[in-house]
Design an enzyme around this catalytic site. Sequence first.
Site, PDB file in Angstrom:
ATOM      1  N   ASP A 122       0.834  -1.204   0.000  1.00 35.56           N
ATOM      2  CA  ASP A 122       0.000   0.000   0.000  1.00 35.56           C
ATOM      3  C   ASP A 122       0.873   1.261   0.000  1.00 35.56           C
ATOM      4  OD1 ASP A 122      -2.117   1.961   0.613  1.00 35.56           O
ATOM      5  OD2 ASP A 122      -3.300   0.172   1.074  1.00 35.56           O
ATOM      6  N   SER A 158      -6.589   4.477  -1.964  1.00 40.34           N
ATOM      7  CA  SER A 158      -6.818   3.044  -1.706  1.00 40.34           C
ATOM      8  C   SER A 158      -8.157   2.563  -2.231  1.00 40.34           C
ATOM      9  CB  SER A 158      -6.776   2.771  -0.201  1.00 40.34           C
ATOM     10  OG  SER A 158      -5.488   2.962   0.288  1.00 40.34           O
ATOM     11  N   ASP A 217      -4.540  14.470   2.710  1.00 43.49           N
ATOM     12  CA  ASP A 217      -4.632  14.449   1.246  1.00 43.49           C
ATOM     13  C   ASP A 217      -4.179  15.787   0.683  1.00 43.49           C
ATOM     14  OD1 ASP A 217      -5.796  11.922   1.432  1.00 43.49           O
ATOM     15  OD2 ASP A 217      -7.770  12.806   1.786  1.00 43.49           O
ATOM     16  N   ARG A 232     -12.004   4.217  10.611  1.00 46.08           N
ATOM     17  CA  ARG A 232     -12.479   3.213   9.658  1.00 46.08           C
ATOM     18  C   ARG A 232     -12.168   1.814  10.159  1.00 46.08           C
ATOM     19  NH1 ARG A 232      -8.393   4.391   4.729  1.00 46.08           N
ATOM     20  NH2 ARG A 232      -6.462   3.783   5.738  1.00 46.08           N
ATOM     21  N   ARG A 273     -16.483   9.102  -0.232  1.00 42.91           N
ATOM     22  CA  ARG A 273     -15.839   7.803   0.004  1.00 42.91           C
ATOM     23  C   ARG A 273     -16.362   7.168   1.290  1.00 42.91           C
ATOM     24  NH1 ARG A 273      -9.360   6.439  -0.093  1.00 42.91           N
ATOM     25  NH2 ARG A 273      -9.374   5.183   1.809  1.00 42.91           N
ATOM     26  N   ASP A 286     -15.191   4.326   3.420  1.00 42.26           N
ATOM     27  CA  ASP A 286     -14.558   3.636   4.560  1.00 42.26           C
ATOM     28  C   ASP A 286     -14.592   4.452   5.839  1.00 42.26           C
ATOM     29  OD1 ASP A 286     -12.692   5.408   3.475  1.00 42.26           O
ATOM     30  OD2 ASP A 286     -10.966   4.081   3.709  1.00 42.26           O
ATOM     31  N   ARG A 287     -14.320   5.747   5.736  1.00 49.87           N
ATOM     32  CA  ARG A 287     -14.259   6.578   6.933  1.00 49.87           C
ATOM     33  C   ARG A 287     -15.582   7.311   7.194  1.00 49.87           C
ATOM     34  NH1 ARG A 287      -9.152   6.729   8.934  1.00 49.87           N
ATOM     35  NH2 ARG A 287      -7.401   6.381   7.521  1.00 49.87           N
ATOM     36  N   LYS A 297      -5.982  -1.563   6.942  1.00 48.68           N
ATOM     37  CA  LYS A 297      -6.142  -1.874   5.517  1.00 48.68           C
ATOM     38  C   LYS A 297      -7.008  -3.101   5.281  1.00 48.68           C
ATOM     39  CE  LYS A 297      -3.472   1.498   4.246  1.00 48.68           C
ATOM     40  NZ  LYS A 297      -3.934   2.616   3.407  1.00 48.68           N
ATOM     41  N   ASP A 308       2.026   3.157   3.084  1.00 47.49           N
ATOM     42  CA  ASP A 308       1.008   4.199   3.062  1.00 47.49           C
ATOM     43  C   ASP A 308       0.780   4.845   4.422  1.00 47.49           C
ATOM     44  OD1 ASP A 308      -1.232   5.607   1.663  1.00 47.49           O
ATOM     45  OD2 ASP A 308      -2.280   4.694   3.344  1.00 47.49           O
ATOM     46  N   HIS A 343       1.838   8.734   5.391  1.00 49.57           N
ATOM     47  CA  HIS A 343       0.947   9.839   5.772  1.00 49.57           C
ATOM     48  C   HIS A 343       1.461  10.639   6.973  1.00 49.57           C
ATOM     49  CE1 HIS A 343      -2.317   9.340   2.981  1.00 49.57           C
ATOM     50  NE2 HIS A 343      -2.482   8.065   3.289  1.00 49.57           N
ATOM     51  N   ASP A 393      -1.191   0.033  -4.790  1.00 49.90           N
ATOM     52  CA  ASP A 393      -2.468   0.652  -5.166  1.00 49.90           C
ATOM     53  C   ASP A 393      -2.321   2.114  -5.562  1.00 49.90           C
ATOM     54  OD1 ASP A 393      -1.784   1.252  -2.521  1.00 49.90           O
ATOM     55  OD2 ASP A 393      -3.860   1.357  -1.844  1.00 49.90           O
ATOM     56  N   HIS A 394      -1.227   2.752  -5.156  1.00 47.74           N
ATOM     57  CA  HIS A 394      -0.939   4.157  -5.477  1.00 47.74           C
ATOM     58  C   HIS A 394       0.364   4.504  -4.784  1.00 47.74           C
ATOM     59  CE1 HIS A 394      -1.963   5.103  -1.354  1.00 47.74           C
ATOM     60  NE2 HIS A 394      -3.006   4.317  -1.518  1.00 47.74           N
ATOM     61  N   HIS A 423      -0.813  11.179  -0.794  1.00 52.09           N
ATOM     62  CA  HIS A 423      -0.487  10.254  -1.882  1.00 52.09           C
ATOM     63  C   HIS A 423       0.159  11.027  -3.022  1.00 52.09           C
ATOM     64  CE1 HIS A 423      -4.113   7.579  -0.484  1.00 52.09           C
ATOM     65  NE2 HIS A 423      -3.113   7.566   0.368  1.00 52.09           N
TER      66      HIS A 423
HETATM   67  O1  LIG Z   1      -6.229   7.349   5.025  1.00 53.84           O
HETATM   68  C1  LIG Z   1      -7.060   7.560   4.122  1.00 53.84           C
HETATM   69  O2  LIG Z   1      -8.266   7.622   4.307  1.00 53.84           O
HETATM   70  C2  LIG Z   1      -6.563   7.778   2.711  1.00 53.84           C
HETATM   71  C3  LIG Z   1      -6.088   9.183   2.587  1.00 53.84           C
HETATM   72  O3  LIG Z   1      -7.140  10.068   2.737  1.00 53.84           O
HETATM   73  O4  LIG Z   1      -5.533   6.876   2.404  1.00 53.84           O
HETATM   74  P1  LIG Z   1      -5.850   5.512   1.632  1.00 53.84           P
HETATM   75  O5  LIG Z   1      -6.534   5.880   0.358  1.00 53.84           O
HETATM   76  O6  LIG Z   1      -4.478   4.927   1.375  1.00 53.84           O
HETATM   77  O7  LIG Z   1      -6.673   4.671   2.500  1.00 53.84           O
HETATM   78 MN   LIG Z   2      -3.640   2.805  -0.283  1.00 52.41          MN
HETATM   79 MN   LIG Z   3      -3.244   6.457   2.175  1.00 49.35          MN
END
Ligand SMILES: O=C(O)[C@@H](CO)OP(=O)(O)O
Ligand SMILES: [Mn+2]
Ligand SMILES: [Mn+2]
Length: 560
Positions: A27, A82, A174, A217, A300, A302-303, A375, A444, A448, A485-486, A503
Amino acid sequence: MDTKEYHLEPLPSFRGRKGPLLVIIMDGVGIGKKDAGDAFYQAHPTNLNTWMSETKEKGLYTELRAHGIAVGLPTDGDMGNSEVGHNALGAGQVFSQGARLVNDSLETGEFFETENWDKIVGETARTNQTIHLIGLLSDGNVHSHIEQLFKILDGIVKTGVKKIRIHPLLDGRDVPPDSGLLFINQLEEKLKSLETDGKIDAKIGSGGGRMYVTMDRYESNWDIVKRGWNAHVRGFVDSIDITKDYPGYFTSATKAIETARKVYPEKQDQYNPPFVIVNDENNPIGKMNNGDAVINFNFRGDRAIEISKAFIFEDFAYFDRIYTPDVKYSGLLEYDGDAHIPTIFLVPPPKITNISAKYFTAMKIPSFAIAETHKFGHVTYFWNGNNTGYINSGYELYEEIKSEPNEMIESHPEMRADEVTERLLQIIQSKKYKYIRVNYANGDMVGHTGNIKSCIRAVKKLDECLKKVVDATLSADGIVVITADHGNVEEKLDKKGNVKTSHTLNPVPFFILDSNYKGEYQVDTSKIEEPGISNVIATVMNLMGYQAPGFYEKSLINFN
Ligand SMILES: O=C(O)[C@@H](CO)OP(=O)(O)O
Ligand SMILES: [Mn+2]
Ligand SMILES: [Mn+2]
C-alpha cells in the site's frame, strides 16, 4: 449489470503452477525520483531492488498507472487512493468513481432533483429546520471536495433552507499537513456570501482533525467517532480534550485551530482536537435538534460508515450516544452497497460489477485475504467493489490482524507487518489456499506521517517481510505478483522541499516472481494504451491458468 454466470475458461497452453498465487499489495509504494524525499530509495530495500532488477531483465516487470482517469477519477491531476486503487485491482475494470459521479450529477443539476434531495433538503426547508453538513474539508478529492460542498450549499439555499451548520473535519492527509486554515477561510468566505441578504444563518458548528474526530475506519477506534458525535450532535467536548490553554469551546473555527497550533505545535491538522463553536452566551451553535437533517458530504465510504451507523442504527452499542435527536441522515453516496449504509444517499454509487471474487469463488478456488486493521477493508470491502463480507464463504477466508492505534504509527512504523507475515506463512504452508492476497499497510500509513525516518524503517520492514512470504510461496511452487495501489512513501517532500503527507501521482511497480519460470510468458504492454492497475487481475487469472473475462482490462502478459 452482473452477469449470470461466472465461469473462467482455461488457457489453452498454460495451466498455472502447482502452488498458490500470491498477490502482494504494497500500500502506498510508488516509483519515486530517487531523491531526498524518496523514502523507498533511501531505505535501500535489498530484496525488492534485487527482484525488480532481475524481473526487468527477464521481461517480468512493468510500471502501472494508479491515479487519475486510469482508476476512474475525474482528471489525471487526481492522485490515486486506496479505494479507487483496490476497486480497480479487484474488479479488473475501471468504473467512474464517487468523485466523478458527484461532479457529473452536480454539473447536470440532477443532484438537486432527486426524491432523496427533497426528503432531506426540501423537507428541511418546508419545516424550517436546520441542515447540518459533516465531512472532510479540503480539495484532496480522496474523500470529498470543497467545491462540491459549495455547490451543495448553493443548492440548499436555493431550495429554501434558512439555517445551515457545517461540521468540518480538517484534512492535512490528502493536502499539505497544515493547510486546514486555508480551507476554513474559504468556507467562512462562502458562508458569509450566503448570509449577505440577512435571511440565511450559515455557520460552522463544530469540527476537529479527521484522524482524531469522526473519520475512523474498519472499527479501528470507535472513540474517534464518539468525539465526533459529541462535537457535531451534542455540541460537547469531553474534558479529556480540554485544558486551560485549549478550552475546546471557541467563538470561531479559526480561533480553535490557531489555539490548537499554539498549544500543540507537533500536531498536524489531521490530529487537531475537537472543537465546538459557541455564541456569546456560551451555548453551542451547531447542536442538533429533532427534525433537523444531516448530510455527510464525503463521497468515500470507509471513513464515513461508522459515523453513519451512529446516526442510523436504533440499537447502537459501540458507545453511549447519550443524546439522540430525531434527525434525517443522508450520505453523499451509499457507503456500503452490501449492508446498505446509509439508506438515504444523494448520488447513486459506482456500480462495480463482475468483480474477480465472483469468478474465483464460482470456480471454487480456495481464496485467502489478510491485512492489518487499517487496511483490512481495502483487501476485502474495496477489493470486492465496496461490499462488506464474503462473496462466498464456502471458498474464502478473510483475516484481520488488529492494528495498533494511529498515534503509534510514526514511532512504530513496523506496525503489524511481522504478525501479518507470520499468519501468511502459516496459510501458505497449509497448502489449503490457491489464491492469496495481502495488503501491507506500512508504505502508506507511515507515508501519511510525512516523517522520512519512519518511512525508511517502514520500507525496510516491508522488504524483510516480503522476502519471507516470497520464499515460502516460491518453494511451494507458487507465483508471487507484487504491486501497489498508489504512491505515497516514495515522495515525502513537495516541490518546495516541504513535508508531504499525501499520496502521489507516481506510477507503481508490477512484477512477477515465479521460480518455475521457463519463458512461457512475458510482460507485454505494447497493445495496452495506458497500462494501469486495473490490468492486474486479468494477469493474475492468466497466471493461474485461466482466461480473463473478455470485458476485463487486458492482461499484462502474453504467452509464447
Ligand atoms: O487514510 C485515508 O483515508 C486515505 C487518505 O485520505 O488513504 P488511503 O486511500 O491509502 O486509504
Ligand atoms: Mn492505499
Ligand atoms: Mn493512504
